[in-house]
Design an enzyme around this catalytic site. Sequence first.
Site, PDB file in Angstrom:
ATOM      1  N   CYS A  26       0.792  -1.230   0.000  1.00  0.00           N
ATOM      2  CA  CYS A  26       0.000   0.000   0.000  1.00  0.00           C
ATOM      3  C   CYS A  26       0.826   1.282   0.000  1.00  0.00           C
ATOM      4  O   CYS A  26       0.261   2.379   0.017  1.00  0.00           O
ATOM      5  CB  CYS A  26      -0.980  -0.031   1.160  1.00  0.00           C
ATOM      6  SG  CYS A  26      -1.990  -1.526   1.096  1.00  0.00           S
ATOM      7  N   HIS A  38      -2.606   8.095   6.058  1.00  0.00           N
ATOM      8  CA  HIS A  38      -2.880   6.761   5.520  1.00  0.00           C
ATOM      9  C   HIS A  38      -4.263   6.338   6.024  1.00  0.00           C
ATOM     10  O   HIS A  38      -5.080   5.882   5.244  1.00  0.00           O
ATOM     11  CB  HIS A  38      -1.783   5.786   5.938  1.00  0.00           C
ATOM     12  CG  HIS A  38      -1.868   4.485   5.217  1.00  0.00           C
ATOM     13  ND1 HIS A  38      -1.918   4.397   3.846  1.00  0.00           N
ATOM     14  CD2 HIS A  38      -1.949   3.204   5.666  1.00  0.00           C
ATOM     15  CE1 HIS A  38      -2.011   3.127   3.486  1.00  0.00           C
ATOM     16  NE2 HIS A  38      -2.032   2.380   4.572  1.00  0.00           N
ATOM     17  N   GLU A  77      -0.569   5.821  13.663  1.00  0.00           N
ATOM     18  CA  GLU A  77      -0.313   6.981  12.813  1.00  0.00           C
ATOM     19  C   GLU A  77      -0.590   8.281  13.565  1.00  0.00           C
ATOM     20  O   GLU A  77       0.156   9.258  13.433  1.00  0.00           O
ATOM     21  CB  GLU A  77      -1.161   6.908  11.537  1.00  0.00           C
ATOM     22  CG  GLU A  77      -0.755   7.978  10.501  1.00  0.00           C
ATOM     23  CD  GLU A  77      -1.511   7.841   9.195  1.00  0.00           C
ATOM     24  OE1 GLU A  77      -2.536   7.121   9.152  1.00  0.00           O
ATOM     25  OE2 GLU A  77      -1.083   8.472   8.204  1.00  0.00           O
ATOM     26  N   LYS A  94     -10.128   7.943   3.263  1.00  0.00           N
ATOM     27  CA  LYS A  94     -10.431   6.555   2.874  1.00  0.00           C
ATOM     28  C   LYS A  94     -11.945   6.308   2.761  1.00  0.00           C
ATOM     29  O   LYS A  94     -12.370   5.431   2.014  1.00  0.00           O
ATOM     30  CB  LYS A  94      -9.820   5.584   3.884  1.00  0.00           C
ATOM     31  CG  LYS A  94      -8.276   5.516   3.854  1.00  0.00           C
ATOM     32  CD  LYS A  94      -7.765   4.797   2.630  1.00  0.00           C
ATOM     33  CE  LYS A  94      -6.309   4.350   2.757  1.00  0.00           C
ATOM     34  NZ  LYS A  94      -5.319   5.426   2.646  1.00  0.00           N
ATOM     35  N   HIS A  96      -9.964   2.022   0.645  1.00  0.00           N
ATOM     36  CA  HIS A  96      -8.506   1.879   0.643  1.00  0.00           C
ATOM     37  C   HIS A  96      -8.117   1.285  -0.699  1.00  0.00           C
ATOM     38  O   HIS A  96      -8.367   0.111  -0.966  1.00  0.00           O
ATOM     39  CB  HIS A  96      -8.067   0.984   1.795  1.00  0.00           C
ATOM     40  CG  HIS A  96      -6.575   0.893   1.941  1.00  0.00           C
ATOM     41  ND1 HIS A  96      -5.702   1.587   1.127  1.00  0.00           N
ATOM     42  CD2 HIS A  96      -5.793   0.207   2.816  1.00  0.00           C
ATOM     43  CE1 HIS A  96      -4.459   1.324   1.486  1.00  0.00           C
ATOM     44  NE2 HIS A  96      -4.479   0.491   2.509  1.00  0.00           N
ATOM     45  N   PHE A 102       2.101  -3.231   3.976  1.00  0.00           N
ATOM     46  CA  PHE A 102       2.543  -4.482   4.602  1.00  0.00           C
ATOM     47  C   PHE A 102       4.064  -4.583   4.509  1.00  0.00           C
ATOM     48  O   PHE A 102       4.694  -4.016   3.616  1.00  0.00           O
ATOM     49  CB  PHE A 102       1.935  -5.680   3.865  1.00  0.00           C
ATOM     50  CG  PHE A 102       0.550  -6.030   4.318  1.00  0.00           C
ATOM     51  CD1 PHE A 102      -0.122  -5.293   5.264  1.00  0.00           C
ATOM     52  CD2 PHE A 102      -0.093  -7.142   3.781  1.00  0.00           C
ATOM     53  CE1 PHE A 102      -1.398  -5.637   5.685  1.00  0.00           C
ATOM     54  CE2 PHE A 102      -1.372  -7.501   4.182  1.00  0.00           C
ATOM     55  CZ  PHE A 102      -2.022  -6.745   5.130  1.00  0.00           C
TER      56      PHE A 102
END
Lengths: 409, 258
Positions: A177, A305, A316, A334, A339, A397
């Site tokens: 991502c 994010h 975050e 998002k 996402h 990831f």
Amino acid sequence: MTAPAVQPAPPPMTPLAIRAFTATSALGRGLAAHREALAARRSGLRRNDFGPQPLETWIGRVDGVEDAPLPADWGRWECRNNRLAWLALQQDGVLDAVRDAVARHGAERVALVIGTSTSSIGATEEAYTRLQPGDDGAQRFPADLDRSIVHTPHSLGDFVQQTTGARGPCVTVATACSSSAKVFAQAARLIEAGVVDAALVGGVDTLCGSVLFGFNSLQLVSKNRCTPFDAGRDGLSLGEAGGFALLERARDGEPGLQLRGYGESSDAHHMSAPHPEGLGAQLAMREALARGGVAPEQVDYLNLHGTATPANDRAESLAVAALFPDTLHASSTKAYTGHTLGAAGIVESVIALLALQTGRLPGTLGATTPDPACGPQIRFDDAQREARYAMNNSFGFGGNNCSLLFARA
Amino acid sequence: MTLTATIEGIGFWAPGLPGWDAARAFACEGRLPEGAPARPSPQLLPPNERRRAPDTVAVALDVALAACAMAQRDARTLPSVFASMHGDLAITDYMCATLASDPAAVSPIRFHNSVHNAAAGYWTIGAGAMAPATAISAFDATFAQGLLEAVAQLAAGAEAVLLVGYDSASTGPLAQVSASQGLLGGALVLSRRDDGLRLALALADGEADPSAGPLARHAAGNAMAPMLPLFDALAAGHAGCRLKAGPGRILQVDLTND
């Protein structure tokens, strides 16, 4: 707890002009559709209607991909992901801008650096549902999907190369991502090192079984519309999108939108969970600011994010609070797009660039109840103000982090 | 455009050739070591994870650690570039077969191991490296594009960088469209130093070297074989090679030693 590795301060980067940019997502095709949806606080999410056995969740699906086959000359690259790439490339003059860069600099002097998480794996998934026994008895792909290029990650970069005619380095970046945020960093290095004079960056990811059932297996998918940074958030909504930007060295004193910094780091913590204090995120943001010579208090907008998983948003927000004053306007978008995984970097960079253009700073759609663990930087409501610097965070990831710094010069 | 770097460390693994010393001996004398293990055992992972790691992760971590050891560099400090044409083909085969039969049965571990940057992730976790890591693919130009990115990182200020190229065997129906045999990995630690074994890069039009060297012939069926002309040149002390860098494009690699 692992202490962050001491990184030497990065050298300043040469500002790069953003000559053209675009995004296509569940909000629609191109910049105008995104501006309008953001102004109206209109989500692009819908109940999951993707695939034969849809999970109970909400998705950000791009309308009309099924009805938009690739031009016949590019039949080898035919698949949902490359269709979305082609739809996105045709918006907002991006394709003309990159072809113009090829004409001005020479095809060898224009790079293509394109991000994706799963590329066209949807085509491979489909082939496995239609296997046919061959002469030797072994199960074979059906003839229409017996095309090697769509079953490998570089399907996307290779397709974009066909459409643009560029002959410089052509690379597909696949760091989950963070992919289409890291493309800005790699392109900046290629320009800095003198390998090319311009680069088309971007990213495309499309909905597929791998990500819907994969994220579901990790219990990271919400049954409802995602609610980033809300106290009751319970997971993400997946989406698909594509977007692009053309980068070139900015001329001295040239006004316009610019890439001014990038920062990359690794969490060195876990394959699918963020560092609990967001140390890797902090490193990436600090490095982006340092490269641009910009202080945290100068930043007007940060697109987070903000996936709406309990762990991401907590980590975050801690990283943001450790770095920025309370006056920062930070939000997750998002709940507008879902996402979009490997496309999140470019789509949310586009949203940050729109904020610089319009001064309208998006809030966090979907969130209503503040989480006491998240600091005052996290804004639920929109704001309107003159904005000079905007940032975008993308984390993937493997603990793969990238933060970008944009400016309106 | 010419970019340069010093090669401080080399790592290598192929079936029958479980390290750079073995690869060099094979390239120079045609000798295969006896009792070579069938699979690398990456010492960076805890013992219980070494066997469970996907093949691509095992080979990438093994050659990466070997290159860092040869370079005497602290792995925690190095930014890294992981280059693989396909990622882990056996996991792609598993994911697609499971989705076709029983999608709700997808394994969460196999899913997070399916990302193209899985090896990069395990490397940074195992090494404790918070330095940046990237993962790329460029079809048969993957290694050349990885080498270019690694050296561009040096030009943009990094002191040293780790480059890892690897691919694994394809399995199941996928093997018909993405042919790749065996397991192959090669790693370089590159730095801004200006002594020792050096490489200089230049992009040009042309065709890559044919796979004529002993290492290129030994692992010809693997998807990362386009990197082998460089490892053959390094083993034989040749002056350079031409790597495939894209359709009709090459990366000219000139090697010097002083």
